[in-house]
Structure formats: structure tokens, C-alpha cells
Design a protein around this motif. Sequence first.
Motif: not given
Length: 918
Positions: A79-93
Motif C-alpha cells: 500500500t502507500d502508493f505515491v502520486q506521479r501526477q498531479p502532485q508528484p511525490g504526494e500520497p495517492g488520494s
Amino acid sequence: MPLRHSTRTVMALALLAGGPLCAQAPLSLAPHPASQTPKQTRPLSLDAPRVMRAVRAGEAPRIDGRFDEPAWAAAEVATDFVQRQPQPGEPGSERTEVRVLYDDGAVYVAARMFDRRPDSMQAPLARRDQPVASSEWFNVVLDSYHDRRTAFRFGVNPAGLRRDVYHFNDGAEDAGWDAVWEVATTVDEQGWTAEFRIPLSQLRFNPPAAGAEQTWGVQFFRYVSRRDEWSHWAPWLPTYAGFVSRFGELRGITGLSAPRRLELMPYTSARLDRQPPRAGDPFYSENEATGSVGLDVKMGVTSGLTLTGTVNPDFGQVELDPAVVNLTAFETQFAERRPFFVEGADVFRFGQTPVFNGFGNPQFFYSRRVGRAPQRRVFPGGDAPFVDEPEQSTILAAAKLSGRTAGGWSVGVMDAVTQREQARYVDAEGVRHATPVEPMTNYFIGRVRRDLNGGATTVGGMLTAGNRDLADDELAPLLRRDAYVGGIDFEHSWARRLWTVSGYVAASRVGGSADAIARTQRSSARYYQRPDADYLALDPERTRLGGTAAALAVQRSGDWDMSVQLRSVSPGFEMNDMGFALRSDFRSLATFLGRRVPAPNRLFRQHSMAVFATHAWNAGGDALNADFGVGLNGTFHNLWNAGLNLSYEPETRDDRLTRGGPLAASPANWGVNAHFSTDPRKRLSLSAGGYAGGDRAGGAERSANVSLNLRPSPSVQVSVGPSVGITRDPDQYLFAAADPAAVETFGTRYVFGRLEQTTASMDLRLDWTFTPAVSLQLFAQPFVASGDFRDFREFTTPGESEYAVYGRDRGTVCEYRTEGGRVYAIQPTLAVGCPASAEDLPAELLRVDDPDFTVRSLRGNAVLRWEYRPGSALFLVWQQERSGFEPLGGFRAGRDVGRLFREPARNVFLLKATWWIG
């Protein structure tokens, strides 16, 4: 609320994702109350390696998307997926949980995609492997070799639409790869789930020593459509270089042995060809019915090597090539669509250094050479009023061996044989004859590559060989008897693939009769006969020709992108028997510097900018190219996109304009290219582009294209794409005529014309997907092109861009109307009166049969596809072609479109069934 559908085109080619992993404690599989749907949490570090363990399943789970077997509850959770876009580096929403099981026959993956607004999820239908717009997606990617360069991707949307892709070279992808696997999805108040069964026979891996644990690379990524959000388990930010090299690790796999792999794909087909009437043609048959059977075979030779063979392959259901009008001296290149050659084509790639800007794109293996149209033509008329020619060469058999060895070698070997082809014709007395048009030919390519340094370094080699049986006297003077190309290449990356240096060296040798090699020397790729090229010399006695090619490139890929490429190709280098190259004889330098800003600001969601330059010279030192450009591109917060490119080239030299004659000047030119698109996720979306350019000699080009995409329902997509282009070319080549009086141009007159050309076409598509296994595709392309020639002119000054217009600056032009159209007669030096008729023209005058043209074409097909069992399909196909030509110019939309639909039609009906046995 029910699951809602819409039509967003997933523009993020972030379908190339990758990175490392991190073990998590098991979580309950029980659904959370809707008010307590878990949110995504932030990982400890973007750079921490991600690792998870697969669990051996005591009993294979049912593939139903429900995860109710005990083994799933005992599996680790990623788990703990990480955004590529639109907020690079932020946790998945939205939270995503993934588990992995395995047994001796397959890998199983269970994924729950939580969504706090399940009513907003979108899942339109489309045919398998389509990167459909506006859909939620979940992808599993396995680097089963753990070479950090290759991987197998399996994706699905909530409606069960599947897509599989093979990744290679740590970033490129082969969407033509197809595997046989299972997946089931469910949608509930918590979001949606996907349960995969991926047979080990569809993967490639090297079994470890007895009892040893295997480690695979692994990545999971998800798309949330309403947010246009891509998130990955192993972080893969837009500024990261590489893809597979950033995967995490899947550990805990033990006791696997190489599966026995044998797949058979027999087929049978029936074809009916209905031709338009051809008065008096003895070869004409209104209805021509044929049938065929064949077989494709895949067999595992070792755990990593696969032998693929095909006997009497059938390519009847492929989409038609687009219509083109080519007035250049160069061949038109078409895309490969035949499954045998598309699948696994990456293993044969050679000579493509990774850069952002380059001069040309060499293709050392162009698979459409295999089964090509016959190279000798027999044109109707004169001694052969009626001709029956084959459309392409018949492939008798083909086989390829591809894969990886346990020692880290990638191997690709292919061999194919095409049969001798003949054309039939009837002479003026009505007697039938047959004449050869293509010899029996053997095509061979071998490719090896060795991975070192954890996949960061590769070295390899390639050899292609084309051998023709030229026993026929008609073919020996035209075609090369044998053609060989061999080379070595390398690629080395460092700083986590941020920097890459690559290059290759290759050599060619072709042989044949003196006439065939003389044709090779005179071809548009090199023009050895150029009278003012003191570094070239045409030798009509040669029976061999050889040359070399080399390239060296450096690339940086990240927030700042940079590349430099050097290429050199000697005049004698020839690879068009197995490959595709428009020209030899050049040295080039291409540079690029760009800046990517993936994080949002007040105006843009993401944007980029770049400057680039390309220079080229021939071996004589003449500057052939000097392009300078700048590009800007941005995606707004509403997901509209816009881009602008500007280019300028000062005056250079053109050693191809006179087609073997003296050097000419290429005037300074400029160009502006712009494009924009609306939010591709919407039910209705639009994209458009345009180009405007010109040069100091009065040449100009204008073009525009629009694509309108509509999804009226989740299962139907319609696209309409009109385009138009207008070209004004002051120096379109017509012909050359020997004349000792033309001293300034080395005893030859080079005749050109001012061309006004208009081209209009429209691509029409309808995709109707009834279920993920049943689809109907309709395609049509009406096409009209017209050209008006005016102001016939003669090239006067080598090295310059100077012309004398006949009838104005020198000489006389006489115009006549005949049954075949207009005829022009040119007296190149004197202003004299014109004879009363074309029959009275003196022989010393230059004769020009009317070069004006209008070409009309309508091509279309309809394909009904039913995958009635995994890997097996039934095709029902209808193809129609209409075409016409008239020796008249002047584009008239009403006239030409109306006549297009009145042209005689050729209809082809095809029924084909394949059966996968594995």
C-alpha cells in the motif's frame, strides 16, 4: 448510485511506470464501512526500497474478484502508493491494497482500489488492448527476469477491459505483445477490485538452484480518472529516469521450475474478393473465392528462450495502409501490423540511440520487406494490354527464436522465406505469358545483447542477411543477389539512469550483377553519378558495394533533459534490403536542451520548454541541414493542453533536388507548428493542430487537422478527423534530358515546375464494444489530392537556387490537347513558333505529358471480433477500396468527393477463426 461511465482519453503515457517497494503488515480484507473508507497514508521516504513477499497458495484461488479464500487473508499487503501526477511525490488520494500469491502454475494478484466516491468511477468498454479514455485502471508489472530492463504488464479497468504490454530497454513498450491470462473485477460501495491469474507459461524467468529463493522486480500503479491521477507503489516521479530499473522487489518465491511451454494456434479462413468490371480482361473474375489454413507455434526451448514459427501465415484482417501521394525520390514507410512481426519486435531493434533530437531514424530491420510487393512491375499497355500481378510476395514459412539466457544474454533470431512470384499478361495477339516479378528470397536477422552491471550496461551485436535466387534473366539486372549488414552497439547508464551514453558501429556489403550494383550506386540514397561531387565516382563494372555507419550519443533525462548525438554514414552504406533508410552519405550533429516542470503552478498543471538544433553535412563538406528550434508545451488545470514549436533554417545545400544532377541551394525557411486539445476524459473532446511555413524562394506550406472524439455511451466511441494541406513548391522536379548544349549543368537539362498541391482527407472510426470479448470496429478514409503545374523552368546554376522559366526567360512552350490530356513541348533555347499539332513536333523539343493530377481514394473496413475463449478468436471482416485518377488539377471538393463515391468498388469479405491450444 450505479457505476458511471464517461470518455476520458488517458493522455498520461504514464502507463510506463516503475519503482522499488516496502513491506506492510497484513490488513483485514473485510470491507470498511462507507464512512470509514481508508485514506492513503504517506510513505516514510521516496527513496526507501520497496519490498514485499509473495505467499505460496495451498489451493489456487477462484478468479472472481472477491478474495474470499483464506490464502488472501494471510498474504502481505502493498500500500502507500505515491502520486506521479498531479502532485508528484504526494500520497495517492485514494488507498490501494495489493496482495500476491503463487503456486507451481501461476502468479495471483488481488487488488482493492478504495474510492470514497465510487459513484464517480468511470469504466467504459473498448476492444482489448485499447488505451481507452476516461477509465479507472489498475496495472501489475512483473520484471520476472529481474534484469531491471524488461517487464510484463497486465492491466484492467472496472468493466473487465484488459490490456497487456511488454516493456523493454527500461522504458520502451511493445503493445503488440499478447498473453493468455485471466482477471475478474467487481464494483461495490468501497470502490472496485481486480483479481488476476497470470500463468507462469506467459512469463519468462530463469529458475534458481534447488531450494533457492527467487527475487523478481514488481510494480503496481493505478489511475483515478476524475482526478487524472497516476499513483505508483514504488515511487516513479516525472523527473526519474528509467522505468523498470525503479521497480521494487517481490521476494519469497521458491520451488518454481521452468514451465513446459507449447502453444499452437491453427487457423482457417475463407475469402471472397469481388472486383469491379474490367472490360476485355481475360484474367477478370467478378467473384474470386479462396480458402486457407495455417499454423502458428510457440515452444519453450529453455526457461527463457521461445521458438515461434508460422506456416502459411494469413494477414487478411489487418487494417489497410493509408493513401498517399509521393512526388519525391524516396520510398514511403508504412507501419507493421502483422502479428507475427509486431510481437517481440523489440528484440531486433538496433541502432536507435536514446536521444530527444536526432537526424533521421535508421531502422536496421524493417519487417515489411518480408512479403513485400514485387519489385519488378509489368505495366498494362503496348505489348501487354492486360496484366495480372500479385499484390505481395507469399511468405512460405517464418520462424524466430527469442528470449534471455540464464547468463544475461538476450537473443533474437528470425528466418523467413518468400516464394518466387510471377505476373501473367496477354500480348497484343491474345497469347498468355508469365514473367517473374520477385525471386525466391531468404531473410535472416540475428541479434544478441548482454546485460551487465544490473542492467545499467548493455553490449550487443546484430547481423542481417538477404539472399535472392536470381536465376531469372529479367530480375538479375534489377535486384541485388545478396545483402549483409552487421554491427555492434552499447549503452551505459549511471546516476540511477539519469545519464546515458550509447552508440553503434555497423558495416554493409551488397553484391549482384554489374547492372544491379550500378542501380544501387545511382539510387536516391547516394547518387554516385552527381557530376560536381568530386568525392564520388560511379563504377559501372562493380559487382560489390560496401559502407559503414556509426553513432555516438549522450542523454540526460530528468527535470532537465539534454542530449547530443553524432552520426556518420558513408556513401556506400546500404541496408534497404532488410532495413529502411532514406539516404546515406552524411555526418550529423543533433542537440537538445529542455526543462520539465511537473508540479502545478498558478497557470499550468505541468509544462515544459526546449531548444534544439540539428546540423548535417555530406562527405564532401556541403551543409545539408541547419535547423534551429524552440518548443513550448503546457497542460492547464482543466486538462486542456497547448503547444507551440518554432523553427528556422538558414540557406543550406541540397544534393538530392536534381536527382543525381549537380548540387543546388536550399533557400532559408521557417515554420510554426501549434496544437491544442481539450480534456480527453470528457464525453466530447477535441484536438487540433496546424502548421505554417515558407522559404525565401516563394515556397509555402499550410496544413491543419482536427480530431473530434465522442463517446455517446460507455461502449461506443466515434472519432472524426478531417485534415487539409496546401503546398506551393516552386521547384518540383519533373525530368532530366541530355543536351550537350547545356554546358553550365554538365550536359543535362533539369526541368522543374511550380506545383500548387491540395490534399484533403478524413479518418472516420466507430468502435462498438458489446462485451470485453466482442467488438465491432469500422474505419473509413476518403482521400483526395490534386496538383497543378505551372511555369516550367530549367535549373541553371549549380550550387545556387536559380531557374530560367520557359516562355518567359528563355525558350518556347507549346501546349496541345490530345485524347490522353495536355501535352507540352519545350524549345529550351529559342523563342520559336509552335507547330499546328503535337504530331508535327520536332524530336529535339522536350516533351512533357500533362503532369497535373487528381487522385481519389476511399479505403475502409469493418472488423467484428469475438474472443470466444482465452486466446482464440473469430473474425468477420469487410474491406472496400475505391480509387481513381485523372490528369487534371485544381482541387474541387464538390466535384472530387462526388466522383470518389462513384468510383468502382473492390470488396473483400473474410471469415477467419483461430484456436489457441496451450
